[in-house]
Design an enzyme around this catalytic site. Structure first.
Site, PDB file in Angstrom:
ATOM      1  CE  LYS A 126      -4.761   1.189   0.240  1.00 30.44           C
ATOM      2  NZ  LYS A 126      -5.676   0.392  -0.756  1.00 30.44           N
ATOM      3  CG  ASP A 166      -7.184   3.348  -0.287  1.00 34.52           C
ATOM      4  OD1 ASP A 166      -7.709   2.293  -0.625  1.00 34.52           O
ATOM      5  OD2 ASP A 166      -7.389   4.283   0.625  1.00 34.52           O
TER       6      ASP A 166
HETATM    7  N1  LIG Z   1     -11.187   2.021  -4.541  1.00 31.36           N
HETATM    8  C1  LIG Z   1     -11.221   0.739  -5.003  1.00 31.36           C
HETATM    9  O1  LIG Z   1     -11.369   0.305  -4.974  1.00 31.36           O
HETATM   10  C2  LIG Z   1     -11.649   0.358  -3.168  1.00 31.36           C
HETATM   11  C3  LIG Z   1     -11.140   1.065  -1.841  1.00 31.36           C
HETATM   12  N2  LIG Z   1     -11.154   0.232  -0.956  1.00 31.36           N
HETATM   13  C4  LIG Z   1     -11.804   1.017   0.871  1.00 31.36           C
HETATM   14  O2  LIG Z   1     -12.970   2.040   0.059  1.00 31.36           O
HETATM   15  C5  LIG Z   1     -12.815   3.011   1.378  1.00 31.36           C
HETATM   16  C6  LIG Z   1     -13.179   4.270   0.291  1.00 31.36           C
HETATM   17  O3  LIG Z   1     -12.168   4.363  -1.153  1.00 31.36           O
HETATM   18  P1  LIG Z   1     -13.122   4.780  -2.501  1.00 31.36           P
HETATM   19  O4  LIG Z   1     -14.280   5.090  -2.698  1.00 31.36           O
HETATM   20  O5  LIG Z   1     -12.342   4.419  -3.268  1.00 31.36           O
HETATM   21  O6  LIG Z   1     -12.267   5.891  -2.719  1.00 31.36           O
HETATM   22  P2  LIG Z   1     -13.349   7.642  -3.698  1.00 31.36           P
HETATM   23  O7  LIG Z   1     -11.443   8.617  -2.737  1.00 31.36           O
HETATM   24  O8  LIG Z   1     -13.841   7.889  -4.650  1.00 31.36           O
HETATM   25  O9  LIG Z   1     -13.934   8.314  -1.750  1.00 31.36           O
HETATM   26  C7  LIG Z   1     -13.689   8.207  -0.529  1.00 31.36           C
HETATM   27  C8  LIG Z   1     -14.796   8.788   0.127  1.00 31.36           C
HETATM   28  O10 LIG Z   1     -14.957   9.218   0.976  1.00 31.36           O
HETATM   29  C9  LIG Z   1     -15.429  10.095   1.758  1.00 31.36           C
HETATM   30  N3  LIG Z   1     -14.022  10.147   2.595  1.00 31.36           N
HETATM   31  C10 LIG Z   1     -13.163  10.528   3.479  1.00 31.36           C
HETATM   32  N4  LIG Z   1     -12.435  10.912   4.616  1.00 31.36           N
HETATM   33  C11 LIG Z   1     -13.950  10.877   4.888  1.00 31.36           C
HETATM   34  C12 LIG Z   1     -14.126  11.065   6.228  1.00 31.36           C
HETATM   35  N5  LIG Z   1     -12.767  11.692   6.886  1.00 31.36           N
HETATM   36  N6  LIG Z   1     -14.662  11.573   7.001  1.00 31.36           N
HETATM   37  C13 LIG Z   1     -16.293  10.800   6.529  1.00 31.36           C
HETATM   38  N7  LIG Z   1     -15.869  10.600   5.194  1.00 31.36           N
HETATM   39  C14 LIG Z   1     -15.234  10.798   4.283  1.00 31.36           C
HETATM   40  C15 LIG Z   1     -14.677  10.859   1.018  1.00 31.36           C
HETATM   41  O11 LIG Z   1     -15.963  12.292   1.118  1.00 31.36           O
HETATM   42  C16 LIG Z   1     -15.329   9.860  -0.536  1.00 31.36           C
HETATM   43  O12 LIG Z   1     -16.642   9.982  -0.038  1.00 31.36           O
HETATM   44  C17 LIG Z   1     -12.014   3.133   1.298  1.00 31.36           C
HETATM   45  O13 LIG Z   1     -11.925   3.085   2.887  1.00 31.36           O
HETATM   46  C18 LIG Z   1     -11.152   2.671   0.240  1.00 31.36           C
HETATM   47  O14 LIG Z   1      -9.769   2.410   1.616  1.00 31.36           O
HETATM   48  C19 LIG Z   1     -11.698  -1.165  -0.290  1.00 31.36           C
HETATM   49  C20 LIG Z   1     -11.170  -1.470  -1.233  1.00 31.36           C
HETATM   50  C21 LIG Z   1     -10.707  -1.308  -2.110  1.00 31.36           C
HETATM   51  O1  LIG Z   2      -6.618  -2.619  -6.373  1.00 27.90           O
HETATM   52  C1  LIG Z   2      -6.013  -2.768  -5.731  1.00 27.90           C
HETATM   53  O2  LIG Z   2      -4.616  -3.216  -6.482  1.00 27.90           O
HETATM   54  C2  LIG Z   2      -5.742  -1.857  -4.567  1.00 27.90           C
HETATM   55  C3  LIG Z   2      -7.215  -1.741  -4.375  1.00 27.90           C
HETATM   56  C4  LIG Z   2      -7.325  -1.536  -2.729  1.00 27.90           C
HETATM   57  O3  LIG Z   2      -6.578  -1.178  -2.770  1.00 27.90           O
HETATM   58  C5  LIG Z   2      -7.695  -2.363  -1.647  1.00 27.90           C
HETATM   59  O4  LIG Z   2      -8.512  -3.253  -1.891  1.00 27.90           O
HETATM   60  O5  LIG Z   2      -7.702  -2.076  -0.557  1.00 27.90           O
END
Ligand SMILES: NC(=O)C1=CN([C@@H]2O[C@H](COP(=O)(O)OP(=O)(O)OC[C@H]3O[C@@H](n4cnc5c(N)ncnc54)[C@H](O)[C@@H]3O)[C@@H](O)[C@H]2O)C=CC1
Ligand SMILES: O=C(O)CCC(=O)C(=O)O
Length: 446
Positions: A126, A166
């Site tokens: 990461k 992420d």
């Molecule tokens: N993008 C991916 O493929 C994956 C993402 N995740 C996890 O999912 C979660 C969301 O990631 P994404 O949707 O990719 O990111 P993103 O950047 O697209 O969206 C993040 C969202 O969380 C909100 N946010 C961020 N910090 C915050 C806080 N302190 N309090 C309240 N809301 C907050 C933002 O306003 C936004 O709506 C994270 O925990 C990430 O690690 C897990 C697996 C894969």
């Molecule tokens: O697609 C990836 O390699 C990363 C996804 C990721 O950051 C997560 O699973 O939290």
């Protein structure tokens, strides 16, 4: 907590000061793994757990860049290369002001078990930066990404370490990072996943985490002969994971009541339908505005500074960030009749909240199982890049469904308790651990 767990955690605290999220993630895993290891001397004697909590390598670097006013900005960049026992390091990059080494170590640690659960040959890593893309112009984001990759390129590669997105890193950022990698190395390869479809990306990767989460929820509901049809769902976040989780819930006939960002949440009792979701996608992905605009447009309530967990629902999907759902939120959810919580985000529920769910026998799916669809389709993107070929949307989606089904089966295998309740957390931890531990045993003391 038994004596061996206490001893292990105390050592961990001494060795990793100032890293509360990392300690939280390891404590959660160690609590279910240590009793298992005690019955498996080969893991205990070869000190697998002691080794698995140490990153194989951490890279930390300066990221200087020029903003639109011509002023010099300095951020900090990281890559935590956590474990390569079952494949090259794999995991996302996070750009957010809260990023520090402890946060990335927790995320990289979770990634070990998650990537193992996918059944694909991916190790864990990461990375990211304390850079905040919010409020920056496209030009500034590009300048930052170019500077970040100017150092990162020497530590990553299609067969060694493959970053992805992420929080704060989506298609735009992956594009800028890929462009700079290609410019420096001259190589066009699969060094990053989440690429655009025209230049080596996989269909369904943007949707995969959110869709996979909903497929996992369906698997859980099926054990009670239930489905998503007519279920009320509350969702936090409005980014990549939240958007596509909402999309799939709507497609399955559930009613999505809430969505949020870091400033507050909206509650739409009529339900967020497809058209409203398109508005959210445009708001968040193109105009990059705040979610309160939704409330003004669709005449519903906006709760500034609050999280959506007080709204009554059947299913809650925390999809924003770590520790966004605490013990009081968990009590409110249980009181409101919520019977299923599945984590789209990484570690969004505090340990105390999880204890409330377990006590109430609410279905609780930890992120490492429920949100593994994203990295799984990244793994499929790597396979397609190696083949120099692109699979159809249907083929990738079917593979994603199969993988989520298998992960659910792994959770049942190791998580079924004496009273019949399934502890998905324990199931995911032990199942994810066994594959990595066996690979580490086979590869000797390295
Ligand atoms: N993008 C991916 O493929 C994956 C993402 N995740 C996890 O999912 C979660 C969301 O990631 P994404 O949707 O990719 O990111 P993103 O950047 O697209 O969206 C993040 C969202 O969380 C909100 N946010 C961020 N910090 C915050 C806080 N302190 N309090 C309240 N809301 C907050 C933002 O306003 C936004 O709506 C994270 O925990 C990430 O690690 C897990 C697996 C894969
Ligand atoms: O697609 C990836 O390699 C990363 C996804 C990721 O950051 C997560 O699973 O939290």
């Amino acid at each position: 907590m038994n004596e061996s767990i206490r001893h292990f955690i105390n050592n961990l605290k001494v060795r990793n000061p100032g890293e509360p999220e990392f300690l939280q993630a390891v404590t959660e895993v160690a609590t279910s793994i240590i009793p298992y290891i005690e019955s498996e001397p080969r893991y205990r004697n070869s000190r697998i757990l002691e080794r698995i909590v140490e990153p194989e390598r951490v890279v930390m670097f300066r990221v200087p860049w020029l903003d639109d006013k011509g002023e010099i900005q300095v951020n900090r960049g990281f890559r935590v290369q956590m474990n390569s026992a079952i494949g090259p390091y794999k995991g996302g990059l996070r750009f957010h002001p809260s990023v520090n080494l402890g946060v990335l170590k927790f995320l990289a640690f979770e990634q070990i078990f998650k990537n193992s659960l996918t059944g694909l040959p991916m190790g864990a890593g990461k990375g990211g930066s304390d850079f905040d893309p919010k409020g920056k112009s496209d030009n500034e984001v590009m300048k930052f990404c170019q500077s970040f990759m100017t150092e990162l390129y020497r530590h990553v590669g299609a067969d060694t370490d493959i970053p992805a997105g992420d929080i704060g890193v989506g298609g735009r950022e992956i594009g800028y990072l890929f462009g700079q990698y290609k410019r420096i190395t001259g190589a066009f390869n699969g060094v990053l996943t989440g690429k655009g479809n025209e230049w080596g990306g996989s269909l369904i990767r943007p949707e995969a985490t959110g869709y996979g989460l909903v497929y996992f929820v369906e698997e859980m509901l099926r054990t009670r002969e239930e489905s998503l049809l007519g279920k009320k769902v509350t969702i936090s976040g409005s980014g990549n994971v939240a958007q596509f989780a909402a999309e799939k819930c709507i497609e399955k006939g559930a009613k999505v009541l809430t969505i949020s960002d870091s400033e507050g949440f909206i509650y739409d009792p009529a339900g967020i339908d497809k058209e409203k979701l398109e508005y959210i996608k445009d708001l968040k992905n193109n105009t990059r505005g705040r979610i309160k605009k939704y409330a003004a447009k669709y005449h519903c309530e906006y709760f500034p500074g609050e999280r959506p967990w007080k709204i009554k629902c059947d299913i809650a999907l925390p999809n924003a960030t770590q520790n966004e759902l605490d013990v009081n939120d968990a009590r409110a959810l249980v009181k409101g009749g919520c019977s299923c919580v599945a984590e789209g985000a990484n570690m969004p529920c505090t340990p105390e909240a999880v204890a409330v769910f377990n006590k109430a026998q609410v279905f609780y799916a930890p992120g490492k199982a429920a949100n593994a669809g994203g990295v799984a389709v990244s793994g499929l993107e790597m396979s397609q890049n190696s083949q120099r070929y692109s699979w159809t949307r249907t083929k990738v989606d079917n593979k994603l469904k199969e993988i989520m089904h298998e992960i659910h089966a792994c959770c049942l295998k190791y998580g079924r308790m004496a009273d019949g309740h399934v502890n998905y957390e324990q199931g995911a931890n032990i199942s994810g651990f066994v594959k990595v531990a066996d690979a580490m045993l086979a590869q000797g003391v390295v």
